[in-house]
Design an enzyme around this catalytic site. Structure first.
Site, PDB file in Angstrom:
ATOM      1  CG  ASN A 269      40.281  43.952  31.351  1.00  8.55           C
ATOM      2  OD1 ASN A 269      40.574  42.760  31.356  1.00  8.55           O
ATOM      3  ND2 ASN A 269      41.139  44.900  31.025  1.00  8.55           N
ATOM      4  CD1 TRP A 270      36.785  40.590  36.212  1.00  8.26           C
ATOM      5  CD2 TRP A 270      36.648  38.363  36.084  1.00  8.26           C
ATOM      6  NE1 TRP A 270      35.578  40.218  36.743  1.00  8.26           N
ATOM      7  CE2 TRP A 270      35.463  38.857  36.672  1.00  8.26           C
ATOM      8  CE3 TRP A 270      36.777  36.981  35.910  1.00  8.26           C
ATOM      9  CZ2 TRP A 270      34.431  38.013  37.088  1.00  8.26           C
ATOM     10  CZ3 TRP A 270      35.755  36.143  36.302  1.00  8.26           C
ATOM     11  CH2 TRP A 270      34.587  36.646  36.887  1.00  8.26           C
ATOM     12  CE  LYS A 271      42.872  45.940  34.028  1.00  6.72           C
ATOM     13  NZ  LYS A 271      43.541  47.188  34.317  1.00  6.72           N
TER      14      LYS A 271
ATOM     15  CG  HIS B 219      43.735  46.706  28.241  1.00  3.02           C
ATOM     16  ND1 HIS B 219      44.795  47.013  29.059  1.00  3.02           N
ATOM     17  CD2 HIS B 219      42.623  47.103  28.900  1.00  3.02           C
ATOM     18  CE1 HIS B 219      44.341  47.561  30.175  1.00  3.02           C
ATOM     19  NE2 HIS B 219      43.024  47.630  30.100  1.00  3.02           N
TER      20      HIS B 219
ATOM     21  CD  GLU C  56      46.563  46.558  32.309  1.00  6.69           C
ATOM     22  OE1 GLU C  56      46.053  45.426  32.189  1.00  6.69           O
ATOM     23  OE2 GLU C  56      46.118  47.422  33.094  1.00  6.69           O
TER      24      GLU C  56
ATOM     25  CD  GLU D  82      40.246  50.870  29.465  1.00  8.62           C
ATOM     26  OE1 GLU D  82      39.550  50.635  30.454  1.00  8.62           O
ATOM     27  OE2 GLU D  82      41.132  50.108  29.074  1.00  8.62           O
TER      28      GLU D  82
ATOM     29  N   GLY E 287      43.857  51.736  36.852  1.00  4.87           N
ATOM     30  CA  GLY E 287      44.375  51.092  38.051  1.00  4.87           C
ATOM     31  C   GLY E 287      45.116  52.039  38.992  1.00  4.87           C
TER      32      GLY E 287
ATOM     33  CB  SER F 177      40.182  54.821  38.352  1.00  4.56           C
ATOM     34  OG  SER F 177      41.544  54.451  38.393  1.00  4.56           O
TER      35      SER F 177
ATOM     36  N   GLY G  23      38.011  47.543  35.480  1.00  3.65           N
ATOM     37  CA  GLY G  23      38.946  46.543  35.978  1.00  3.65           C
ATOM     38  C   GLY G  23      38.617  46.172  37.411  1.00  3.65           C
ATOM     39  N   GLY G  24      39.329  46.796  38.350  1.00  2.00           N
ATOM     40  CA  GLY G  24      39.224  46.455  39.773  1.00  2.00           C
ATOM     41  C   GLY G  24      37.804  46.318  40.303  1.00  2.00           C
TER      42      GLY G  24
HETATM   43  P1  PGA Z   1      40.632  49.854  36.281  1.00  2.00           P
HETATM   44  O1  PGA Z   1      41.013  49.138  34.889  1.00  2.00           O
HETATM   45  O2  PGA Z   1      39.146  49.990  36.316  1.00  2.00           O
HETATM   46  O3  PGA Z   1      41.144  48.916  37.345  1.00  2.00           O
HETATM   47  O4  PGA Z   1      41.319  51.179  36.286  1.00  2.00           O
HETATM   48  C1  PGA Z   1      40.332  49.485  33.716  1.00  2.00           C
HETATM   49  C2  PGA Z   1      40.890  48.727  32.533  1.00  2.00           C
HETATM   50  O5  PGA Z   1      42.115  48.522  32.464  1.00  2.00           O
HETATM   51  O6  PGA Z   1      40.149  48.325  31.638  1.00  2.00           O
END
Ligand code: PGA
Length: 249
Positions: free
Chosen positions: A9-11, A95, A97, A167, A173, A212, A233-234
């Site tokens: 997930n590149w956000k 998600h 966010e 999640e 994050g 994470s 994500g990251g």
């Molecule tokens: P993260 O993000 O791996 O950077 O914690 C995961 C996500 O939001 O899907």
């Protein structure tokens, strides 16, 4: 046997030019994943969906959101026919966010999931509790509501092929990982909920852990019985780190 799935997930990261570079390199990455019996996919920003598809047409490419109406007065939104025109038939829905910054609710997620079923698109439906809910000990209650209200009205055949991502919001994050025991406990709880509603669809649906996830911990999570992959994500932004995730499974 459920195939493992690693989804990036590149956000709000990467320009179109940066996406093209990754897209070309993802051809090898995908071959490597196949050799390990792992499915991989990426959700870039809307603007880069076409570029990613073009750079690697066989890669699973997902939108980070969509609207349930086909068209209309919804400034800033995009619809299913627009995605399908690009050959994009996956999307991340709900998600955390989007739930916390853009007021997405279980009800709006449900409308999106129903529209996706009608259009044969595959969702990664995200659920997870906040830190406050975790500390109050109401995680399972929150997860139950998010899962059952979100998937209400979907057919059994559709649920079998969908993906749910657990999640915990407090681990996204932040570098604060949920333990592998927590990941297993909640993923298995989600599978039980599916079993109650949809019987043996529960043995086919893929349930991911997210928050994470990194090359150093991916193995611990994916070794759990009910964790079928990860939403990352990251650690999905660089080809090398994505490769390490696949390698370390
Ligand atoms: P993260 O993000 O791996 O950077 O914690 C995961 C996500 O939001 O899907």
């Amino acid at each position: 046997m459920r195939r493992k799935l690693l989804f990036g997930n590149w956000k709000m990261n990467k320009t179109i030019a940066e996406t093209k570079v990754f897209g070309k390199e993802s051809v090898e990455l995908e071959k490597f994943a196949k050799s390990k019996n792992v499915d991989i996919g990426i959700a870039p920003v809307y603007l880069s969906l076409a570029a990613l598809k073009e750079a690697n047409p066989s890669l699973i490419v997902a939108s980070q959101n969509l609207h349930y109406e086909d068209h209309g007065a919804f400034t800033g939104e995009i619809s299913i026919p627009m995605l399908k025109e690009l050959g994009v038939d996956w999307a991340i829905i709900g998600h955390s966010e989007r739930r916390s910054y853009y007021n997405e609710t279980n009800e709006s997620c449900n409308k999106k999931l129903l529209a996706m079923e009608a259009n044969k698109m595959t969702p990664i439906y995200c659920v997870g509790e906040t830190l406050e809910q975790f500390e109050k000990g109401v995680t399972k209650k929150v997860i139950e509501e998010q899962v059952l209200e979100g998937i209400k009205g979907l057919s059994k055949a559709y649920v079998e092929d969908m993906v749910i991502a657990y999640e915990p919001v407090w681990s996204i994050g932040t570098g604060k990982n949920a333990s592998k025991e927590i990941a297993q406990d909640i993923c298995s709880y989600i599978r039980e909920l599916i079993k109650k509603e949809y019987g043996d669809a529960s043995s086919k649906i893929r349930i991911l852990y997210g928050g994470s996830v990194k090359p150093e911990n991916v193995h611990d999570y994916l070794a759990q019985k009910d964790v079928d992959g990860a939403l990352v994500g990251g650690a999905s932004l660089k080809v090398d780190s994505f490769r390490q995730l696949i390698e370390n499974i």
